[in-house]
Design an enzyme around this catalytic site. Structure first.
Site, mmCIF file in Angstrom:
data_model
loop_
_atom_site.group_PDB
_atom_site.id
_atom_site.type_symbol
_atom_site.label_atom_id
_atom_site.label_comp_id
_atom_site.label_asym_id
_atom_site.label_seq_id
_atom_site.Cartn_x
_atom_site.Cartn_y
_atom_site.Cartn_z
ATOM 1 N NE ARG A 187 -4.339 -1.553 0.078
ATOM 2 C CZ ARG A 187 -4.212 -2.686 -0.735
ATOM 3 N NH1 ARG A 187 -3.275 -2.942 -1.394
ATOM 4 N NH2 ARG A 187 -5.273 -3.433 -0.663
ATOM 5 C CG ASP B 227 2.329 -2.577 -8.347
ATOM 6 O OD1 ASP B 227 2.297 -2.097 -9.589
ATOM 7 O OD2 ASP B 227 1.150 -3.441 -7.550
ATOM 8 C CD GLU C 30 -2.738 3.346 -5.511
ATOM 9 O OE1 GLU C 30 -3.582 2.002 -5.665
ATOM 10 O OE2 GLU C 30 -1.637 2.868 -5.273
ATOM 11 C CG HIS D 7 -2.604 -1.023 -6.899
ATOM 12 N ND1 HIS D 7 -2.916 -0.341 -5.722
ATOM 13 C CD2 HIS D 7 -2.538 -2.352 -6.329
ATOM 14 C CE1 HIS D 7 -3.153 -1.028 -4.694
ATOM 15 N NE2 HIS D 7 -3.280 -2.511 -4.977
#
Length: 333
Positions: free
Chosen positions: A233, A257, A262, A294
């Site tokens: 996260r 990622d 985001e 992600h």
């Protein structure tokens, strides 16, 4: 019963429709659940959401007022859901408590190797027929130290791969994982793990206690030539502090990622727009940083398990059953 699914990716849509075929009608939307789009759910008792949905108080109240009773989130994490408000409104909230841990662990290693061996830079060069090796030198990982923050299912899978590389294993978690201990992992304090690790990978959930787990002080504890990977996260890392360390010339590579801001960016095409997030804009300019959107979970295996569990969560709800996936129980009638 009609089900409304928000934030459905193009690759995901046929899988969801096939999984629900013959059970319930499902309508898939590519838009994400927000305060603006929540009214679309009016009249739908069951709503399925993605990890970047906004399930704060305002959205939950709109859903409840529109007749929604079940929120079936297609992810393990639920930090985007105000569970207290959901319970007060009598909503049932379910998630996917488990899916292919190797999908995420393997992608975390993909990021680690990409920044270690300068894969993106090398690929961009060869597209221009530039075959020089200048600036592409990486390092072997065998014999070096990996620090795994969070040794649950995904952390364990990551550790097994690290063991295959022949690395020294350090771990940090609230509870020791026997499987990781069998692989030779030594559990230490976070500060020691950060100070001794050549590669640090994050695999803990985002909770109030773990937000900015890697803050400015923690990042300064890491080796100057360390590699940092975050596939868990975004909020686990203080991104402004990370940018400051990168500007100072620290870290061999960083693979992300996830990103703490985001929502409203990831999973969407913003290529023709001006992105106003200065921190992200600065982050992606560093040559030793790789940012992906992600996608660590995004395999046929993991997505298939997520959808199957979501279908089961819906079937359990309609049958009046409660499983381990339920975060907030249905209101008493």
């Amino acid at each position: 019963m009609d089900i409304l699914a928000f934030g459905v990716q193009a690759d995901e849509k046929p899988l969801i429709e096939k999984a629900f075929a013959g059970l319930h009608d499902v309508r898939c939307l590519d838009v994400f659940l927000t305060e603006v789009t929540a009214r679309i759910a009016t009249g739908h008792e069951i709503v399925s959401t993605s990890v970047n949905a906004d399930l704060g108080e305002g959205v939950l109240r709109t859903l409840a007022a529109g007749g929604t009773k079940l929120i079936a989130q297609r992810s393990t994490g639920f930090n985007n859901i105000d569970l207290d408000v959901a319970e007060r409104l009598g909503l049932t909230v379910a998630r996917v408590s488990y899916y292919s841990p190797y999908s995420v662990a393997e992608f975390a290693w993909t990021l680690a190797m990409a920044v270690n061996r300068r894969i993106v830079r090398a690929s961009n060069r060869t597209r221009d027929f530039d075959f020089r090796l200048d600036g592409l030198m990486g390092r072997a990982l065998r014999g070096r130290t990996v620090g795994v923050l969070g040794t649950g299912k995904i952390g364990e899978a990551f550790t097994r791969i690290a063991h295959g590389f022949g690395m020294r294993l350090l771990g940090w978690d609230v509870a020791e994982n026997p499987a990781c201990l069998e692989l030779g992992m030594k559990y230490v304090e976070k500060e020691r793990l950060l100070a001794e690790s050549d590669l640090v990978s994050l695999h803990v959930p985002l909770l109030p206690a773990t937000r900015h787990l890697l803050d400015a002080a923690a990042l300064r504890t890491m080796k100057d030539d360390a590699i940092l990977v975050n596939s868990s996260r975004g909020g686990l890392v203080d991104t402004d502090a990370l940018v400051a360390e990168l500007r100072a010339g620290r870290f061999t590579g960083v693979g992300l990622d996830v990103y703490e801001a985001e929502a409203g960016l990831f999973f969407l095409d913003r290529s023709l727009e001006v992105v106003e997030d200065d921190t992200l804009a600065r982050l992606v300019t560093f040559p030793n940083v790789v940012v992906t959107s992600h996608q660590a979970y995004y395999t046929v295996d993991a997505v298939g398990q997520i959808i199957d569990t979501t279908v089961q969560n819906v079937l359990d709800y309609t049958a009046g059953r409660r499983s381990e996936n339920v975060l907030v129980p249905a209101a008493s009638s």
